[in-house]
Design a protein around this motif. Sequence first.
Motif, PDB file in Angstrom:
ATOM      1  N   ASP A 456       0.857  -1.188   0.000  1.00  0.00           N
ATOM      2  CA  ASP A 456       0.000   0.000   0.000  1.00  0.00           C
ATOM      3  C   ASP A 456       0.894   1.239   0.000  1.00  0.00           C
ATOM      4  O   ASP A 456       1.736   1.390   0.891  1.00  0.00           O
ATOM      5  CB  ASP A 456      -0.907   0.015   1.229  1.00  0.00           C
ATOM      6  CG  ASP A 456      -1.853  -1.178   1.269  1.00  0.00           C
ATOM      7  OD1 ASP A 456      -2.040  -1.820   0.219  1.00  0.00           O
ATOM      8  OD2 ASP A 456      -2.389  -1.460   2.354  1.00  0.00           O
ATOM      9  N   TYR A 457       0.682   2.122  -0.983  1.00  0.00           N
ATOM     10  CA  TYR A 457       1.546   3.292  -1.075  1.00  0.00           C
ATOM     11  C   TYR A 457       0.719   4.575  -1.051  1.00  0.00           C
ATOM     12  O   TYR A 457      -0.480   4.579  -1.367  1.00  0.00           O
ATOM     13  CB  TYR A 457       2.404   3.247  -2.347  1.00  0.00           C
ATOM     14  CG  TYR A 457       1.621   3.431  -3.633  1.00  0.00           C
ATOM     15  CD1 TYR A 457       1.382   4.706  -4.136  1.00  0.00           C
ATOM     16  CD2 TYR A 457       1.124   2.338  -4.333  1.00  0.00           C
ATOM     17  CE1 TYR A 457       0.658   4.891  -5.311  1.00  0.00           C
ATOM     18  CE2 TYR A 457       0.395   2.508  -5.502  1.00  0.00           C
ATOM     19  CZ  TYR A 457       0.163   3.791  -5.981  1.00  0.00           C
ATOM     20  OH  TYR A 457      -0.568   3.973  -7.123  1.00  0.00           O
ATOM     21  N   GLN A 458       1.388   5.641  -0.662  1.00  0.00           N
ATOM     22  CA  GLN A 458       0.824   6.990  -0.731  1.00  0.00           C
ATOM     23  C   GLN A 458       1.891   7.938  -1.261  1.00  0.00           C
ATOM     24  O   GLN A 458       3.062   7.844  -0.875  1.00  0.00           O
ATOM     25  CB  GLN A 458       0.366   7.474   0.651  1.00  0.00           C
ATOM     26  CG  GLN A 458      -0.834   6.750   1.218  1.00  0.00           C
ATOM     27  CD  GLN A 458      -1.241   7.308   2.562  1.00  0.00           C
ATOM     28  OE1 GLN A 458      -0.470   8.004   3.231  1.00  0.00           O
ATOM     29  NE2 GLN A 458      -2.466   7.031   2.981  1.00  0.00           N
ATOM     30  N   LEU A 472      -2.500  14.404   0.472  1.00  0.00           N
ATOM     31  CA  LEU A 472      -2.446  13.201  -0.346  1.00  0.00           C
ATOM     32  C   LEU A 472      -2.627  13.560  -1.813  1.00  0.00           C
ATOM     33  O   LEU A 472      -3.573  14.257  -2.186  1.00  0.00           O
ATOM     34  CB  LEU A 472      -3.527  12.212   0.096  1.00  0.00           C
ATOM     35  CG  LEU A 472      -3.596  10.893  -0.663  1.00  0.00           C
ATOM     36  CD1 LEU A 472      -2.326  10.076  -0.442  1.00  0.00           C
ATOM     37  CD2 LEU A 472      -4.823  10.084  -0.229  1.00  0.00           C
ATOM     38  N   SER A 475      -2.688   7.391  -4.198  1.00  0.00           N
ATOM     39  CA  SER A 475      -2.495   6.206  -3.374  1.00  0.00           C
ATOM     40  C   SER A 475      -2.958   4.983  -4.140  1.00  0.00           C
ATOM     41  O   SER A 475      -3.671   5.083  -5.144  1.00  0.00           O
ATOM     42  CB  SER A 475      -3.267   6.328  -2.043  1.00  0.00           C
ATOM     43  OG  SER A 475      -4.659   6.365  -2.279  1.00  0.00           O
ATOM     44  N   SER A 477      -2.711   0.187  -4.108  1.00  0.00           N
ATOM     45  CA  SER A 477      -2.234  -1.079  -3.549  1.00  0.00           C
ATOM     46  C   SER A 477      -1.794  -1.964  -4.690  1.00  0.00           C
ATOM     47  O   SER A 477      -2.569  -2.207  -5.634  1.00  0.00           O
ATOM     48  CB  SER A 477      -3.346  -1.763  -2.738  1.00  0.00           C
ATOM     49  OG  SER A 477      -2.899  -2.982  -2.199  1.00  0.00           O
TER      50      SER A 477
END
Length: 529
Positions: A456-458, A472, A475, A477
């Motif tokens: 999972d990235y942001q 943000l 984002s 996954s």
Amino acid sequence: MSELDLPQGLVPERFLPERSLGRGSFGRTLLARDQQTGKPCVIKELSFQQADSWKSIELFEREAKVLAQLDHPRIPRFLGFYTRDVEGDHQACLIQDYLPGQTLKQIVESGRRFSEPQIVELATDLLGVLDYLHQLSPPVIHRDIKPSNIILSPNGEASLVDFGAVTDTLLHRESGGSTIVGTFGYMPPEQLDGRAVPGTDLFALGATLIHALSGLDPGQIEKENLSLNFRPYVQISEGLARWLDQLTHPDWKLRFQSAQEALEALHMRHLPPETQQTPRHWSRPLVWGIVSLCLVGGLLGGLSLMKPGARSHSIEGSLKLAGTEERALPKLTPRFWLQDQNTGQRVKVASSYDQGKFSLGGLPPGQYGLNVAFDNNPANPLQYPGDLRAWAEFELKPDQVPPTLQMSLIQLLHLTAPVDNNAPLAGWERPCGGNADLSGSPELSWVGLGEGIRYDYQLLQGVCGSNQAPTLVKSGSISQTSLSVNLPSSPPDSYYRFRLEARQDGQLVGRLRTHGAHDHGWDYSFRIK
């Protein structure tokens, strides 16, 4: 009738027997399935015709009555008690939750011997159960604590079973007493006289812990002045040995007077005896006598050392690897880094570690943060963040039992592009004023954790010199271990931040950790030209 058939009409049809767990003189025990919940349960059946005595029936019915009143996660939950009389036979069934695992007796008979940290964890679990039972009104005294009545789950959590011998009276009158119920070797002298007090359970627990340490039944250990001479058969600290001495003292008045008191003393066992708290069971006249002597002798200054706020604590804890699969910990000694949360300063503390169990001693009351790290690569520089990391925050209060920490270690993910594997990232600490620029649409990649892992990235954008949290931007996954970053060029007063977490079946098992020349942090900050 097969071995799984129950007398018709004795128990509700929702409980479906699946296999036999055993048969005794009183009847049999079956593993069943509660079709309403889908959970496994245990059916204990007793037949008057098969029971060896009226006492067996009395104990069986007593267990059902007591379990129906109890509610504790380490005690099997009561699901029902059913009886009927048919053709001159009195039949009864007790149904309770099924607790998976092995009994302590089975584990010790397999050849396993418990280490000191494991014994402390076991004792902590069981003292918590006893504290619950003894705090009820009236107190519930188990009277038959022994290795076969303790179940260890696959995760090592201890539960207490078989409540047929309980009594719910604190003290029996001298003229009355009670029938002797228990197991020889685990019964203290007062129980042999028909008396039961909370300390009766504490003695049995102590004898059980000695069995787990030595592999010997208490009856096989010689006695000195009625006290178990267990020291030649165990390898433990003197502090734990003294604690077991008091737990198994033949005179119940000289044992710990409650499970809570025993638990507090257990966590203080590393301290010299003269610095430990005055036993609560000293009589009030004796305490006042000591105070009077100190006053006469002009030793008032020494009394300040006895204030509860001046006491130091020991913290016990355990480590495991996060995730759904059981994996062995590295055969290394981790680094323990303790911080005072009020001052932000590091606190130096004595630590011990053995196979996933640790102890930290000499901590005064306060709020703390504990960081535990394993470094698998000995070539890592001093400021390298390590490979496995766990963090916990806790508070120590003067008059409360220290918490037992159960910490899950996550794997630290290191970037392979840009390279952050044993080499500091350029400009990492000052993304707005250093050389942290990336060209075009850079690709970020990292060391993966294997199959079945989601990342999972942001991507966030922050303002240079601002205390506001970054906003943000994007984002997602993914299952691959790389990500192409397609972002516009950074304005002069802003930067980007990359945050990454690894999860297995929804459980956090890893997180990105980056480092610069002098420090390290969770996210990677950069700019795009």
